[in-house]
Scaffold this motif. Structure first.
Motif, PDB file in Angstrom:
ATOM      1  N   LEU A  65       0.824  -1.222   0.000  1.00 21.53           N
ATOM      2  CA  LEU A  65       0.000   0.000   0.000  1.00 21.53           C
ATOM      3  C   LEU A  65       0.852   1.264   0.000  1.00 21.53           C
ATOM      4  CD1 LEU A  65      -2.885  -0.802   2.513  1.00 21.53           C
ATOM      5  CD2 LEU A  65      -3.076  -0.421   0.062  1.00 21.53           C
ATOM      6  N   GLY A  66       2.081   1.143   0.475  1.00 21.68           N
ATOM      7  CA  GLY A  66       2.979   2.299   0.491  1.00 21.68           C
ATOM      8  C   GLY A  66       2.775   3.159   1.715  1.00 21.68           C
ATOM      9  N   ASP A  67       1.622   3.788   1.793  1.00 24.98           N
ATOM     10  CA  ASP A  67       1.339   4.697   2.888  1.00 24.98           C
ATOM     11  C   ASP A  67       0.233   4.087   3.738  1.00 24.98           C
ATOM     12  OD1 ASP A  67       0.522   6.729   4.502  1.00 24.98           O
ATOM     13  OD2 ASP A  67       0.411   8.240   2.907  1.00 24.98           O
ATOM     14  N   VAL A  68       0.411   4.128   5.046  1.00 22.93           N
ATOM     15  CA  VAL A  68      -0.569   3.473   5.909  1.00 22.93           C
ATOM     16  C   VAL A  68      -1.955   4.136   5.813  1.00 22.93           C
ATOM     17  CG1 VAL A  68      -0.219   4.731   8.091  1.00 22.93           C
ATOM     18  CG2 VAL A  68      -0.719   2.283   8.131  1.00 22.93           C
ATOM     19  N   ARG A  69      -1.959   5.430   5.393  1.00 20.29           N
ATOM     20  CA  ARG A  69      -3.256   6.101   5.258  1.00 20.29           C
ATOM     21  C   ARG A  69      -4.101   5.456   4.148  1.00 20.29           C
ATOM     22  NH1 ARG A  69      -1.052  12.055   5.118  1.00 20.29           N
ATOM     23  NH2 ARG A  69       0.618  10.798   4.273  1.00 20.29           N
ATOM     24  N   ALA A  70      -3.393   4.874   3.156  1.00 22.73           N
ATOM     25  CA  ALA A  70      -4.104   4.194   2.061  1.00 22.73           C
ATOM     26  C   ALA A  70      -4.935   3.038   2.595  1.00 22.73           C
ATOM     27  CB  ALA A  70      -3.108   3.700   1.017  1.00 22.73           C
ATOM     28  N   LEU A  71      -4.461   2.440   3.701  1.00 22.45           N
ATOM     29  CA  LEU A  71      -5.212   1.333   4.302  1.00 22.45           C
ATOM     30  C   LEU A  71      -6.554   1.838   4.826  1.00 22.45           C
ATOM     31  CD1 LEU A  71      -5.267  -1.625   5.167  1.00 22.45           C
ATOM     32  CD2 LEU A  71      -4.203  -0.938   7.311  1.00 22.45           C
ATOM     33  N   GLY A  72      -6.524   3.052   5.384  1.00 20.47           N
ATOM     34  CA  GLY A  72      -7.761   3.643   5.901  1.00 20.47           C
ATOM     35  C   GLY A  72      -8.786   3.813   4.789  1.00 20.47           C
ATOM     36  N   THR A  73      -8.326   4.329   3.626  1.00 15.20           N
ATOM     37  CA  THR A  73      -9.251   4.532   2.502  1.00 15.20           C
ATOM     38  C   THR A  73      -9.770   3.189   2.007  1.00 15.20           C
ATOM     39  OG1 THR A  73      -7.514   6.054   1.835  1.00 15.20           O
ATOM     40  CG2 THR A  73      -9.470   5.951   0.439  1.00 15.20           C
ATOM     41  N   LEU A  74      -8.846   2.246   1.823  1.00 15.66           N
ATOM     42  CA  LEU A  74      -9.245   0.924   1.320  1.00 15.66           C
ATOM     43  C   LEU A  74     -10.231   0.262   2.289  1.00 15.66           C
ATOM     44  CD1 LEU A  74      -8.889  -1.462  -0.646  1.00 15.66           C
ATOM     45  CD2 LEU A  74      -6.861  -2.148   0.637  1.00 15.66           C
ATOM     46  N   GLY A  75      -9.891   0.308   3.578  1.00 21.78           N
ATOM     47  CA  GLY A  75     -10.758  -0.293   4.597  1.00 21.78           C
ATOM     48  C   GLY A  75     -12.117   0.382   4.624  1.00 21.78           C
ATOM     49  N   GLY A  76     -12.112   1.715   4.568  1.00 19.50           N
ATOM     50  CA  GLY A  76     -13.362   2.470   4.622  1.00 19.50           C
ATOM     51  C   GLY A  76     -14.258   2.127   3.441  1.00 19.50           C
ATOM     52  N   ARG A  77     -13.646   2.115   2.252  1.00 21.00           N
ATOM     53  CA  ARG A  77     -14.438   1.799   1.043  1.00 21.00           C
ATOM     54  C   ARG A  77     -15.003   0.384   1.129  1.00 21.00           C
ATOM     55  NH1 ARG A  77     -10.236   4.575  -3.011  1.00 21.00           N
ATOM     56  NH2 ARG A  77     -11.411   6.481  -3.370  1.00 21.00           N
ATOM     57  N   THR A  78     -14.170  -0.541   1.601  1.00 20.97           N
ATOM     58  CA  THR A  78     -14.609  -1.943   1.664  1.00 20.97           C
ATOM     59  C   THR A  78     -15.800  -2.075   2.608  1.00 20.97           C
ATOM     60  OG1 THR A  78     -12.313  -2.574   1.333  1.00 20.97           O
ATOM     61  CG2 THR A  78     -13.796  -4.301   2.087  1.00 20.97           C
ATOM     62  N   VAL A  79     -15.640  -1.516   3.804  1.00 22.02           N
ATOM     63  CA  VAL A  79     -16.717  -1.657   4.794  1.00 22.02           C
ATOM     64  C   VAL A  79     -17.986  -0.954   4.291  1.00 22.02           C
ATOM     65  CG1 VAL A  79     -17.426  -1.014   7.136  1.00 22.02           C
ATOM     66  CG2 VAL A  79     -15.157  -1.993   6.740  1.00 22.02           C
ATOM     67  N   ALA A  80     -17.828   0.232   3.678  1.00 20.29           N
ATOM     68  CA  ALA A  80     -19.008   0.960   3.193  1.00 20.29           C
ATOM     69  C   ALA A  80     -19.711   0.156   2.090  1.00 20.29           C
ATOM     70  CB  ALA A  80     -18.601   2.326   2.660  1.00 20.29           C
ATOM     71  N   PHE A  81     -18.927  -0.426   1.171  1.00 20.06           N
ATOM     72  CA  PHE A  81     -19.530  -1.195   0.079  1.00 20.06           C
ATOM     73  C   PHE A  81     -20.266  -2.421   0.637  1.00 20.06           C
ATOM     74  CE2 PHE A  81     -19.835  -4.048  -3.502  1.00 20.06           C
ATOM     75  CZ  PHE A  81     -20.149  -3.199  -4.547  1.00 20.06           C
ATOM     76  N   PHE A  82     -19.594  -3.109   1.554  1.00 18.59           N
ATOM     77  CA  PHE A  82     -20.206  -4.309   2.134  1.00 18.59           C
ATOM     78  C   PHE A  82     -21.487  -3.955   2.894  1.00 18.59           C
ATOM     79  CE2 PHE A  82     -16.038  -6.966   2.413  1.00 18.59           C
ATOM     80  CZ  PHE A  82     -16.122  -7.209   1.064  1.00 18.59           C
ATOM     81  N   ALA A  83     -21.424  -2.865   3.674  1.00 20.23           N
ATOM     82  CA  ALA A  83     -22.612  -2.483   4.449  1.00 20.23           C
ATOM     83  C   ALA A  83     -23.756  -2.141   3.499  1.00 20.23           C
ATOM     84  CB  ALA A  83     -22.286  -1.293   5.344  1.00 20.23           C
ATOM     85  N   GLY A  84     -23.440  -1.419   2.419  1.00 14.86           N
ATOM     86  CA  GLY A  84     -24.472  -1.021   1.458  1.00 14.86           C
ATOM     87  C   GLY A  84     -25.126  -2.224   0.802  1.00 14.86           C
ATOM     88  N   THR A  85     -24.317  -3.162   0.303  1.00 10.27           N
ATOM     89  CA  THR A  85     -24.918  -4.315  -0.399  1.00 10.27           C
ATOM     90  C   THR A  85     -25.673  -5.211   0.576  1.00 10.27           C
ATOM     91  OG1 THR A  85     -22.781  -5.435  -0.272  1.00 10.27           O
ATOM     92  CG2 THR A  85     -23.333  -4.416  -2.371  1.00 10.27           C
ATOM     93  N   THR A  86     -25.188  -5.292   1.817  1.00  8.31           N
ATOM     94  CA  THR A  86     -25.905  -6.124   2.793  1.00  8.31           C
ATOM     95  C   THR A  86     -27.283  -5.528   3.080  1.00  8.31           C
ATOM     96  OG1 THR A  86     -23.800  -6.731   3.789  1.00  8.31           O
ATOM     97  CG2 THR A  86     -25.750  -7.185   5.092  1.00  8.31           C
ATOM     98  N   MET A  87     -27.327  -4.203   3.241  1.00  4.31           N
ATOM     99  CA  MET A  87     -28.622  -3.570   3.507  1.00  4.31           C
ATOM    100  C   MET A  87     -29.575  -3.755   2.321  1.00  4.31           C
ATOM    101  SD  MET A  87     -28.900  -2.520   6.506  1.00  4.31           S
ATOM    102  CE  MET A  87     -30.349  -1.515   6.609  1.00  4.31           C
ATOM    103  N   ILE A  88     -29.031  -3.623   1.105  1.00 13.06           N
ATOM    104  CA  ILE A  88     -29.890  -3.827  -0.080  1.00 13.06           C
ATOM    105  C   ILE A  88     -30.443  -5.256  -0.068  1.00 13.06           C
ATOM    106  CG2 ILE A  88     -29.935  -3.969  -2.613  1.00 13.06           C
ATOM    107  CD1 ILE A  88     -27.773  -1.794  -2.661  1.00 13.06           C
ATOM    108  N   ALA A  89     -29.565  -6.216   0.264  1.00 11.83           N
ATOM    109  CA  ALA A  89     -29.998  -7.620   0.280  1.00 11.83           C
ATOM    110  C   ALA A  89     -31.116  -7.825   1.291  1.00 11.83           C
ATOM    111  CB  ALA A  89     -28.807  -8.524   0.614  1.00 11.83           C
ATOM    112  N   VAL A  90     -30.970  -7.229   2.463  1.00 14.37           N
ATOM    113  CA  VAL A  90     -32.000  -7.381   3.495  1.00 14.37           C
ATOM    114  C   VAL A  90     -33.324  -6.793   3.007  1.00 14.37           C
ATOM    115  CG1 VAL A  90     -32.701  -6.570   5.766  1.00 14.37           C
ATOM    116  CG2 VAL A  90     -30.415  -7.437   5.448  1.00 14.37           C
ATOM    117  N   ILE A  91     -33.235  -5.632   2.356  1.00 13.53           N
ATOM    118  CA  ILE A  91     -34.476  -4.987   1.892  1.00 13.53           C
ATOM    119  C   ILE A  91     -35.151  -5.849   0.815  1.00 13.53           C
ATOM    120  CG2 ILE A  91     -35.381  -2.948   0.672  1.00 13.53           C
ATOM    121  CD1 ILE A  91     -33.164  -1.346   2.214  1.00 13.53           C
TER     122      ILE A  91
END
Ligand code: ASP
Length: 420
Positions: A65-91
């Motif tokens: 990743l090079g910079d540890v801050r990149a992990l924050g962005t990657l992690g944030g995007r991953t969790v947000a995407f997963f949360a979004g698709t899970t909520m859609i699935a539940v609906i």
């Protein structure tokens, strides 16, 4: 899909394996159970790869990743995407079950319910039964107190946490860190090559697992009487899984990842069929990683991080299923589900899916939390227990598909172009 992707040519062989497995298990259940050990051998070999592959993939991924801050962005995007698709699935699940109302049309034999009740109680005894207990289990489950014990038990989530920190620290250690990293990179490549080899046994493994499970159910003549009384419920779950897996996720893939959904689906199909035959996202993980990288063209860095996390916390199929099952149970008990209840079910089904392990029938167990949140009797689970082995494999395939779609989408958001 890459030109040199020979593994996608396995698809016809896997299809033949599935057809043979279903025919043998359905019409000759004894032979089906006799060949089951071949499937178990495949399953064991898959599990064998999980720990070294997850740890080495994450360490290599974090260090690149090079910079540890990149992990924050990657992690944030991953969790947000997963949360979004899970909520859609539940609906999707909630809307369908409220429209179809399968619980009001189900013809349930009381004997089936009585027969399964003890089994349910035995399974639920030592599980977290409240929301607070589930949260506690999730948080404590992130921190291993012994990394070797976590490896021995193949507990993926604590290993992800350990590997993230370990990989991050290596990058700050200069030359000595680089030596360790080169070793881990070698391990990662070797395990990927082993997974590649293992894929060639998938047609036999998948076929044998299906033959064995159908054989256990007593072949077609034992299987249909189990499914028929619950056919409205089974069809509602299957329809909702189909809607989410074949329409909504491909749409997201198209819009967010700008990937040709059909080609990507074909590339990932061996992993999805393995998920279907093993009912375990964790066991399938090595193949998911291999397919998403080699077949789907997603970068190692993103796939190595997103997929292990997805296999443990992102379960679209399970979330959708939990919502349908809870409302179905309410309907059979004659409990009316209003908007308030629906919201509580949506939230708790999401949490219950996050908390479910990537192993067979884990979702059935965490469903206690959903039922308790809306005051439904947990014995209600006994109503659906008998068909869970069938629905489990279908929702597991959607779980893995959700992870693969997530990997392609995050890869695109991270600035790469998926090549499928
Ligand atoms: N078997 C599922 C999985 O491994 C979890 C569940 O039971 O829903 O993804």
């Amino acid at each position: 899909m890459r030109r040199n992707d020979h593994a996608s040519h396995l698809l016809p062989a896997i299809a033949v394996g599935i057809i043979c497995g279903v025919i043998v298990g359905g019409w000759a259940p004894d032979i089906g159970t006799a060949v089951q050990f071949l499937g178990e051998a495949f399953l064991r070999a898959l599990f064998l790869m999980v720990v070294p592959l997850v740890m080495s993939s994450i360490i290599v991924g974090v260090s690149s990743l090079g910079d540890v801050r990149a992990l924050g962005t990657l992690g944030g995007r991953t969790v947000a995407f997963f949360a979004g698709t899970t909520m859609i699935a539940v609906i999707v699940g909630l809307v369908l079950v409220l429209i179809v109302r399968p619980g009001e049309t189900a013809i349930m034999g009381k004997s089936v319910i009585e027969h399964e009740r003890n089994d349910v109680n035995a399974r639920l005894d030592d599980r977290p039964q409240t929301l607070g207990a589930l949260l506690r289990t999730i948080v404590l489950g992130l921190i291993p107190d012994n990394v070797f014990a976590a490896m021995a038990k193949a507990e993926v989530l604590p290993l992800i946490v350990f590997s993230l920190v370990f990989g991050g620290i290596l990058t700050t250690m200069g030359e000595r860190g680089r030596v360790v990293l080169m070793f881990v990179e070698g391990v990662n490549e070797a395990i990927m090559a082993m997974v590649h080899l293992l894929m060639w046994t998938a047609p036999i493994g998948i076929g044998a697992l299906l033959a064995g499970r159908l054989g256990e159910a007593g072949g077609f003549s034992g299987f249909w009487p189990q499914v028929m009384p619950l056919s409205a419920y089974v069809l509602t779950v299957l329809f909702a899984l189909g809607l989410h897996g074949l329409i909504i996720l491909p749409l997201l893939l198209r819009v967010v990842a700008r990937v040709n959904s059909w080609r990507y689906l074909r590339a990932i199909a061996p992993a999805l069929l393995t998920a279907f035959s093993t009912s375990s996202s964790s066991a399938t993980l090595p193949l998911t990683i291999e397919r998403v990288i080699d077949g789907g063209g997603v970068s190692r860095r993103v796939a190595g991080f997103v997929l292990p996390l997805g296999a443990t916390i992102n379960m679209n199929g399970t979330a959708l299923y939990e919502a349908i099952a809870a409302v179905f149970i309410a309907q059979t008990y004659g409990v009316e589900i209003g908007l308030g209840h629906a919201v509580v079910i949506a939230l708790t089904a999401t949490l219950a899916a996050i908390g479910a392990a990537g192993i067979p029938e884990a979702g059935l167990v965490t469903m206690v939390i959903v039922l308790k949140a809306v005051d439904l009797p947990i014995e209600g689970i006994s109503l659906i227990l008998i068909v869970d082995w069938l629905l489990d494999r279908c929702r597991t395939a959607v779980n893995v598909w959700g992870d693969a779609v997530g990997a392609a989408a995050i890869d695109r958001l991270e600035g790469r172009t998926g090549s499928a």
